[in-house]
Design an enzyme around this catalytic site. Structure first.
Site: not given
Ligand code: CAA
Length: 393
Positions: A138, A170-171, A256, A352-353, A376
């Protein structure tokens, strides 16, 4: 030093009404972690070596597809079982823990929940049994917390999509056989114009670009992936066009819980090391455990650990009941990741150390702990998710 890991049994089986199966899985994971991961965890961290043998064995034990139904080659277990196994593995090796977490939570779960029958037969079966490894793509250079801002594109061309773009952090990316990739199919639609695709290793135009050198979890691989005119069959799209962001965020809700568990495990390992050390180390003619300055640290660490465990099991239980669990998962990750960093910091302080040098494991725990507040979804994103659930009408 084997004994370090099982002197204490922090998870009181009576508290959460665990079943015999839960406890059996926890014990199997514990034994596996002690036998297979503990002897080489430090060395692999030092050399940044991926735990190939251990991951293969985790697959054989059913740990790579714990929640996948048996019909598709998984262990058919609940999220609570998964959390218990992950915790045992994370206490010994946080890098192996995230490899397992990504394959289970971010790859297998999403495929089983939203994949077609053909996709499940073709990909899920091998991923769940550990024959293949999965990754979840993602994040991009300009789409981290702002996940909907996808620059990778997927252009339809007959029975194919042509992917172009770069994914980063990407893990499992370098070792994955199967990657779930989010890409914009219609940029004008924003979040609703992103779709999810299954991309196989070896597909022309798909390559591993850069391996990152990291502060912690160094024996897990973290890479950039490049897509250049990469042709992916249309049948590899998950769900409808435009479902990609919902797919990714829903999948991350479950992820998460996994990362919260990894954080809990690091915190527990930090406490266990601190208790042992403080009972042996002498200063001013006493073992340092005699001093309130140390006792209070241990008491706070233990209290926070139990609170984190409660939040994690709460989120896992909601998920198992198929009730909304996204907010609970965000709370669990927010809290447990802070506890992991605080406990690891205190563990270093108590040592400590000696806490600052590699010979003692707490130095690794501190390095491993920080990422749990970042990947995540950062702690700031978890707060956003929690606040939105409070404020939505
Ligand atoms: N489940 C399903 N749909 C969801 C949702 C959820 N938990 N949260 C939001 N949505 C939907 C919303 O309803 C919206 O859809 P509609 O327009 O149809 O209503 C759409 O997704 C977009 O949501 P938002 O408008 O709320 O989006 P936003 O831009 O305001 O952002 C956010 C929301 C919470 C910041 C989100 O972008 C987010 O969680 N960001 C963090 C991403 C993340 O966790 N990245 C980790 C990368 S993967 C990783 O780290 C893996 C690894 O390798 C270990």
């Amino acid at each position: 030093m084997r004994w370090l890991y099982f002197i204490f049994d922090w998870s009181d089986p009576m508290t959460f009404d665990f079943t015999e199966t839960h406890l059996m899985i926890r014990d199997t994971a514990r034994q596996f972690a002690l036998d297979e991961l503990a002897p080489s965890a430090d060395e692999r961290d030092e050399k940044e070596e991926f735990p190939y043998d251990a991951v293969r064995k985790m697959g054989e034990l059913g740990f790579m597809g714990m929640m996948v139904s048996e019909q598709y080659g998984g262990a058919g277990l609940d999220t609570v079982s998964y959390v218990l196994a992950l915790e045992e593995i994370g206490k010994v090796d946080a890098a192996a823990c995230v490899i397992m977490s990504v394959n289970n939570s971010l790859v297998c779960w999403g495929l089983e929940e939203y994949g077609t029958e053909e996709q499940k037969e073709r990909y899920l079966r091998d991923l769940a049994s550990g024959k293949k490894l999965g990754a979840f793509a993602l994040s991009e250079p300009e789409a981290g917390s702002d996940a909907t801002n996808q620059r990778t594109t997927a252009r339809r061309d007959g029975d194919y999509y042509i992917l172009n773009g770069t994914k980063n952090f990407i893990t499992n990316g370098a070792n994955a056989d199967v990657v779930l990739v989010m890409a914009a199919t219609d940029k004008s639609k924003g979040a609703k114009g992103v779709s999810a695709f299954i991309v196989e290793k070896g597909t022309a135009g798909f390559s591993v670009a850069k391996k990152e050198k990291k502060l912690g979890i160094r024996s897990s691989d973290t890479v950039s992936l490049a897509f250049e005119e990469c042709r992916v069959p249309a049948e590899n799209r998950i769900g409808e066009e435009g479902f990609g962001i919902k797919f990714a965020l829903r999948t991350l809700d479950g992820g998460r819980i996994g990362i919260a568990t990894q954080a809990l495990a690091i915190a527990e390992a930090s406490l266990e090391a601190s208790v042992n050390y403080s009972k042996q180390r002498k200063a001013f003619d006493h073992v340092i455990a005699d001093f309130q300055a140390i006792q209070f640290k241990l008491a706070d660490m233990s209290t926070n650990i139990e609170a984190a465990r409660g939040l994690i099991l709460h989120a896992a239980t909601l998920k198992d009941r198929r009730e909304p669990f996204g907010t609970a998962a965000a709370m669990a990750k927010l809290f447990a990741s802070r506890v992991a960093v605080e406990c690891a910091l205190e563990a270093v302080q108590i040592h400590g150390g000696y806490g600052y040098i590699r010979e003692y494991k707490v130095e690794r725990y501190l390095r491993d702990s920080k990422i749990t507040e970042i990947y995540e979804g950062t702690s700031e994103v978890q707060r956003l998710v929690i606040a939105r659930s409070l404020l939505q009408t």
